[in-house]
Write a protein that holds these residues in place. Structure first.
Motif: not given
Length: 284
Positions: A95-100, A129-132, A159-164
């Motif tokens: 989980t990233l800081p923005d919730g995604r 890097l994803a923390m940006t 493969i890189v995905g960002l899930l909301d």
């Protein structure tokens, strides 16, 4: 001139060699397990979100026992290092800081310590890097620069995905990697991949993104090629096997479902390790 060995001495020598082989194989298993535990989260390190379940699985290559070369006494040919069969497959779900939620699966070319070290660098670099909060295509561009400038003679797919989790929107990009499989209403299909090139192949590859909104009841599968590739069959046949099996997986036990997929593919690959990541979207 050395006298020929007697029958008893030959049997004793053979037993000693077999004992050394057993010790070497035990060391191989121990080192492999330690390396995996140090780099990847523990098997079953799954994630439960309010709207989805995420499961991950790593399956090492399983070679027939006869494929291992026993260590010699003190003469060449010397055996390969115990980690030589380990590859550079990896996964990430955090989980990233923005919730995604960052979802990723990748594969560094080659085997042995070099591939393992490069895999670790890519995985940890991606998390940082994803923390940006930047989109997946930008993350891949940065990873490509890392491979070109710091990881000599290396290519890698990812493969890189960002899930909301709140909206179910998945934004994803790929670098020469197999596209995910999505199961919706009992029907499996492979998503259409956005543009991308393997990491390390070009200084300015054209990475683009694709977006898909996951609905309640959907199942998304990311995986490395060790799941579907075998020497005795076409990769398309392997994909068909996995899609057929994916249609039978329930959300109640995704971890068992990943094991079912590996079995459906014919068991762990004898030549390549495998990583799988599954996202099961919960119903209303």
């Amino acid at each position: 001139m050395k006298a020929p060995l007697t029958a008893a001495e030959m049997v004793q020598d053979l037993r000693a060699r077999l004992d050394r082989q057993e010790e070497w194989l035990a060391e191989e298993r121990d080192v492999g397990a330690a390396l995996r535990a140090a780099i990847l989260p523990e098997p079953g390190a799954n994630m439960d979100l309010p709207t989805a379940r995420i499961a991950v699985r790593y399956a090492p290559a399983v070679q027939p026992r006869g494929d291992s070369t026993p260590p010699p006494n003190l003469a060449p040919p010397y055996p390969p290092p115990p980690y030589a069969a380990l590859g550079g497959d990896w996964y990430e779900a955090t989980t990233l800081p923005d919730g995604r939620v960052l979802l990723a699966v990748g594969d560094v070319s080659g085997h042995g310590m070099a591939a393992i070290a490069q895999m670790a660098q890519l995985r940890h670099a991606l998390v940082g890097l994803a923390m940006t909060g930047r989109p997946p295509n930008r993350l891949l561009a940065w990873l490509n620069a890392l491979v070109l400038n710091r990881l000599d003679d290396t290519i890698a797919t990812v493969i890189v995905g960002l899930l909301d989790p709140a909206t179910g929107l998945l934004t994803w990009a790929q670098a020469g990697h197999l596209a995910p499989i999505m199961v919706r209403d009992g029907q499996a299909r492979q998503l259409r991949a956005p543009r991308g090139l393997v990491l390390g192949a070009s200084p300015d590859p054209p990475f683009t993104v694709s977006k898909v909104r996951l609905h309640p009841g959907d199942l998304l599968l990311m995986f490395t090629d060790g799941l579907v590739e075998r020497r005795d069959r076409d990769i398309g046949e392997g994909l068909e096997l996995i899609m057929s099996a994916a249609e039978k997986i329930g959300h109640h036990d995704l971890d068992a479902g990943l094991g079912f997929l590996i079995d459906a593919a014919g068991g762990p690959s004898p030549e390549d390790d495998t990583c799988l990541l599954a996202v099961g979207v919960l119903g209303p």
